[in-house]
Design an enzyme around this catalytic site. Structure first.
Site, short mmCIF file in Angstrom:
data_model
loop_
_atom_site.label_atom_id
_atom_site.label_comp_id
_atom_site.label_asym_id
_atom_site.label_seq_id
_atom_site.Cartn_x
_atom_site.Cartn_y
_atom_site.Cartn_z
N TYR A 105 2.62 -2.54 -6.86
CA TYR A 105 1.25 -2.77 -6.44
C TYR A 105 0.44 -3.33 -7.62
O TYR A 105 0.53 -2.82 -8.75
CB TYR A 105 0.65 -1.45 -5.95
CG TYR A 105 -0.79 -1.56 -5.56
CD1 TYR A 105 -1.17 -2.34 -4.46
CD2 TYR A 105 -1.77 -0.92 -6.28
CE1 TYR A 105 -2.50 -2.45 -4.11
CE2 TYR A 105 -3.10 -1.02 -5.93
CZ TYR A 105 -3.45 -1.80 -4.85
OH TYR A 105 -4.76 -1.90 -4.50
N LYS A 118 -3.68 3.76 3.42
CA LYS A 118 -2.79 2.90 4.21
C LYS A 118 -2.28 3.65 5.44
O LYS A 118 -3.07 4.04 6.28
CB LYS A 118 -1.68 2.37 3.31
CG LYS A 118 -2.14 1.90 1.92
CD LYS A 118 -3.06 0.69 1.98
CE LYS A 118 -3.78 0.40 0.65
NZ LYS A 118 -2.94 0.27 -0.53
C1 LIG Z 1 -3.15 0.29 -1.92
C2 LIG Z 1 -2.07 0.80 -2.77
C3 LIG Z 1 -2.34 1.58 -3.90
C4 LIG Z 1 -3.76 1.89 -4.34
O1 LIG Z 1 -4.43 2.70 -3.46
P1 LIG Z 1 -6.04 2.71 -3.27
O2 LIG Z 1 -6.23 3.71 -2.20
O3 LIG Z 1 -6.44 1.33 -2.91
O4 LIG Z 1 -6.62 3.13 -4.59
C5 LIG Z 1 -1.27 2.05 -4.63
N1 LIG Z 1 0.00 1.77 -4.29
C6 LIG Z 1 0.30 1.02 -3.20
C7 LIG Z 1 1.72 0.75 -2.87
C8 LIG Z 1 -0.72 0.50 -2.41
O5 LIG Z 1 -0.42 -0.26 -1.36
#
Ligand SMILES: *Cc1c(COP(=O)(O)O)cnc(C)c1O
Length: 381
Positions: free
Chosen positions: A98, A195
């Site tokens: 990420y 997510k």
């Molecule tokens: C979006 C995401 C993050 C970060 O998360 P936030 O809630 O945006 O701070 C970390 N790892 C992965 C794989 C992600 O998709």
């Protein structure tokens, strides 16, 4: 309790005050003491909150961990885990991760004397060669973002245990429905609950899952000391999302398989990345260690940036937006969006090209999604 049941019944439910079936939102910063030195279990919401506790107990159970801690964002969870380290320590991270984690490693943790090596973890020899005397942590994402590379967890956990190195896996992409990292001997699991766990694109949040009382103690201390815990209302939204996680994941996957197969047949596409495709280099390992392949499909257009832009502009149902894991389908351009903070040289080395498009496949009808892609891919569209 099976997964589906645990997602709905973990933690203190119904509420032991009035029997509310839906977990109450304890929207309070502080709690009244019964007497000097005597609380009813909670004193201050940064340190603990009954709504957040139900979420934490639920996530711990679904991941098979010892405890879980709900954080304000995924990055807050990741930052907290990195604070288990100290100046002079070394991290080995898988190559395509990420973008925000990459930025944290490169531009923030480096200031505190923590070094990171980015390594392609596809084979054991490369991992072993990267280990230094001060290596304390191996950072994993599988399937990785945005290229959906698969790491063999049994292999990595075996190497790490032998050398007494802590392993951390960002399980955001697979969710505990499709991957149970703890069962492979992974020490810590992190999530962006923004997510799939929440699943509705209406909150940001994160989580840390621990596997031993010692780790729970240390992480719990850090979450409170650093002040990264999640707000009660946000925790409640994630909790509500989790209740339908298993059903959503099944549909995300069903649509993704159909879309990956569809894209493979289209002219003008150089490569489709989806671990569910038999030709994906990690397919066999994914079959062995996961129970599903997830809801993200990436593909590379022939031509460059112009071609990818044309397709992204042409999409109608797929919204041009970062993030993933929600009910509505999204499409994004990693080079200018999710992975803009990764150096151009690093992107090139791992294969994140200008013509790469990443789809977060939602829960709409499969035919509507493929029809949208078909019209956007049409030359001259
Ligand atoms: C979006 C995401 C993050 C970060 O998360 P936030 O809630 O945006 O701070 C970390 N790892 C992965 C794989 C992600 O998709």
């Amino acid at each position: 309790m099976e997964f589906e049941t645990a997602a709905i019944h973990s933690g203190v439910r119904p509420d032991n005050c009035y029997g509310a079936l839906s977990v109450p939102i304890y929207q309070t910063s502080t709690f009244v003491f019964e007497d000097i030195g005597k609380t009813r279990g909670y004193d201050y919401t940064r340190s603990g909150n009954p709504t957040r506790k139900v979420l934490e107990d639920t996530i711990a159970r679904l991941e098979g961990g010892h405890a879980a801690f709900a954080c304000a964002t995924g990055m807050a969870a990741i930052t907290t885990v990195l604070h288990l380290l100290k100046a002079g320590d070394h991290i080995i991270s898988c190559d395509d991760i990420y973008g925000g984690t990459y930025r944290l490693f490169r531009s923030v943790m480096s200031r505190f004397g923590i070094e990171v090596s980015f390594v392609c973890l596809r084979n054991r020899a490369d991992l072993e060669a990267a280990i230094r005397p001060n290596t304390r942590m191996i950072w994993l994402e599988t399937p990785s973002n945005p290229l959906l590379n698969i790491t063999d967890l049994e292999m990595v956990a075996a190497v790490a245990k032998e050398r007494k190195i802590m392993t951390v896996l960002d399980n955001t992409f697979a969710s505990p429905v499709f991957l149970q990292p703890v069962s492979f001997g992974i020490d810590l699991v992190v999530h962006s609950t923004t997510k799939y766990l929440n699943g509705h694109c209406d909150v940001v949040g994160g989580a840390i899952v621990t596997t031993t009382p010692e780790l729970s103690q240390e992480v719990g201390f850090l979450v409170n000391a650093m002040g990264v815990s999640q707000a009660p209302f946000d925790a409640w939204l994630v909790l509500r999302g989790i209740e339908t996680l298993h059903i959503r994941m099944a549909q995300h996957e069903k649509n993704s398989i159909a879309i990956a197969r569809f894209l493979k047949e289209q002219p003008g596409i150089r490569k489709v990345y989806y671990p569910g495709l038999p030709e994906h280099p990690g397919h066999e390992i994914a079959r062995r260690q996961m129970t599903g392949f997830g809801g993200v499909v990436s593909f590379e257009m022939e031509g460059g940036f112009e071609e990818a832009s044309r397709v992204l502009r042409g999409l109608r149902l797929f919204a041009l937006a970062e993030s993933l894991g929600g009910v509505a389908s999204l499409a994004e351009h990693p080079v200018t969006m999710s992975h803009a903070s990764m150096s151009a040289e690093h992107r090139q080395r791992v294969g994140i090209t200008d013509s790469l498009i990443r789809l977060s496949v939602g829960l709409e009808h499969t035919d509507d999604l493929t029809a949208d892609l078909a019209q956007a891919l049409q030359p001259g569209a």
